[in-house]
Scaffold this motif. Sequence first.
Motif, mmCIF file in Angstrom:
data_model
loop_
_atom_site.group_PDB
_atom_site.id
_atom_site.type_symbol
_atom_site.label_atom_id
_atom_site.label_comp_id
_atom_site.label_asym_id
_atom_site.label_seq_id
_atom_site.Cartn_x
_atom_site.Cartn_y
_atom_site.Cartn_z
ATOM 1 N N LEU A 174 97.127 48.600 59.762
ATOM 2 C CA LEU A 174 97.074 48.568 60.965
ATOM 3 C C LEU A 174 96.001 49.121 62.146
ATOM 4 C CD1 LEU A 174 100.543 47.306 61.110
ATOM 5 C CD2 LEU A 174 98.648 45.908 61.891
ATOM 6 N N THR A 190 103.858 52.941 68.089
ATOM 7 C CA THR A 190 103.008 52.851 67.563
ATOM 8 C C THR A 190 103.447 52.764 65.762
ATOM 9 O OG1 THR A 190 101.506 52.916 68.756
ATOM 10 C CG2 THR A 190 100.637 53.160 66.477
ATOM 11 N N PHE A 205 99.822 42.773 66.917
ATOM 12 C CA PHE A 205 100.042 44.239 67.047
ATOM 13 C C PHE A 205 99.886 44.429 67.954
ATOM 14 C CE2 PHE A 205 99.298 48.190 65.926
ATOM 15 C CZ PHE A 205 100.274 48.894 65.224
ATOM 16 N N ILE A 258 104.605 48.948 63.637
ATOM 17 C CA ILE A 258 104.176 49.087 62.979
ATOM 18 C C ILE A 258 105.784 48.422 62.179
ATOM 19 C CG2 ILE A 258 103.956 50.212 60.734
ATOM 20 C CD1 ILE A 258 102.349 52.045 62.288
ATOM 21 N N TRP A 305 101.055 49.434 55.474
ATOM 22 C CA TRP A 305 100.670 48.990 57.007
ATOM 23 C C TRP A 305 101.045 49.551 57.773
ATOM 24 C CZ3 TRP A 305 100.912 43.985 56.622
ATOM 25 C CH2 TRP A 305 101.212 42.898 56.395
ATOM 26 N N GLY A 306 100.823 51.274 58.394
ATOM 27 C CA GLY A 306 100.781 51.733 59.462
ATOM 28 C C GLY A 306 98.384 51.950 59.502
#
Length: 495
Positions: A315, A354, A410, A358, A311-312
Amino acid sequence: MMFVPTDPLSLLVLLMIMLLVWITTQHYLAPCKNFPPGPWGLPIIGSFMYFGSDIHKDMMKLSKTYGDVYSVKMGSRISVVVNGVNAIKECLVKKGNDFADRPYSWIVEQYNPRYEGIADGRFNEKWQRRRQFAHTTLRGFGFGKTSMESKICEEISFLLDEFRDLQDKPIDTGAILNRSVSNVICSITFGKRFNYSDPKFNFIIDTMGKWFEVMGTMYELDFLPFRRPFNRSNIHNYNTLGADLKKFCKQQIDEHREVFDPDNIGDFIDAYLAETMKQDGNKDLTDDQLKHTLVDLFSAGTETTATTLKWGLLLMVLHPEIQDKVFNEIDQVVGENRLPRLDDRKNLPYTEATLLEIQRFGSIAPFSLPHCALKDTSLDGYNIPKGTEIIISLWSIHRETTIWPDPDKFDPMRFYDEKNNALKKSEHFMPFSAGRRVCMGEQLAKHELFLYFSAMINQFKFSLPVGAKKPSTDGVLGLTLVPEPYQVVIRERSA
């Protein structure tokens, strides 16, 4: 006078009607007075008409109508769904012992009929002793401590070398991340790491991923048994994959037993075998318990951290301006001649913010593993009978609009105090669950996520392939919520 038919066919029809009326009446009866309200359901299928493929979103929508604590009829069974940070904390923390058990699960019984290990174990004194032993032993090997940092950083170095060999061409990093993260837990439990090209290691990592995926598709079979005969292929795959995982862990136990030296305890298996020699007649610790505990540690220690990193990276390629801001902060504090260390965290608040965003956005565990009431109790003012299954919606904490405006956006600034250049924390954040069943690997996962994420962004720039379609951020729900497959292009920053 009531007419009673005498011919066999009419009598059969009458009996069937009476049975249907009885089933329907029983279906709609609440288990007790003051039971949580909820949507109506149909006999046999219950409330499944309210749920689609995004059941985590559908259950949160129902909470807007019925409140943070409501009931749903899952087939012929009734469950209580708990939403929102206040109700979830009451359930898992304030009344943690009341709701610490695991419910009956047909899915679990397919591969773990005695509910052995840690994740599936029923809450009793033996389970508590097993969990305490596992927790203490893992801590002794550095689990969640800064002393694990060198092992994590060593594995990160192997990953970065792989990335250097894969530069400038579109790749899916998912498989490499799985293998790298898995090696961290392997070093603790099995006392060794595996080469990324090892065919047995690749097989078992792929097996674990498929097992998690199939498990998610079998969820409704737990509540709708009439569908099982039509899903034999899925059930067979699920059992085969689970058997392969157990076989792999059993092989590790057997290899350790052949060379076991009680004066040289090098990993979790060694410590477990040594402890079995001290047992009295109760035999709390057995090979089967160890095997299932290893499956728990191996799978959870790989899947959750690796999925969060996937996911990190997704994104970061979708928000290159945020990736640049993270890199600039790390570059100013760390530079390019070394990898970030845990001591750097206090000086990298935007990077930390961040990472928290996430985890909030990805919310890879929309539900905790199901809980069960150990006794008659109450929750949010409602009566909860003993044995009631409890579904904890962690998704509802991370996507509540009153807490997180525009939650589908996000935005690391949710966790970052720009004025004071500091990290902002929130009680409405619970990626590892809480209470008696909280994830044992929480601290290790936090260390891994920071070290992996900061090292990758510090050393490489990640971008979408030229002309590639923008990847989706909806996710695919199995046992965890994983990103749909996507590709990135990696370029070394110092090149």
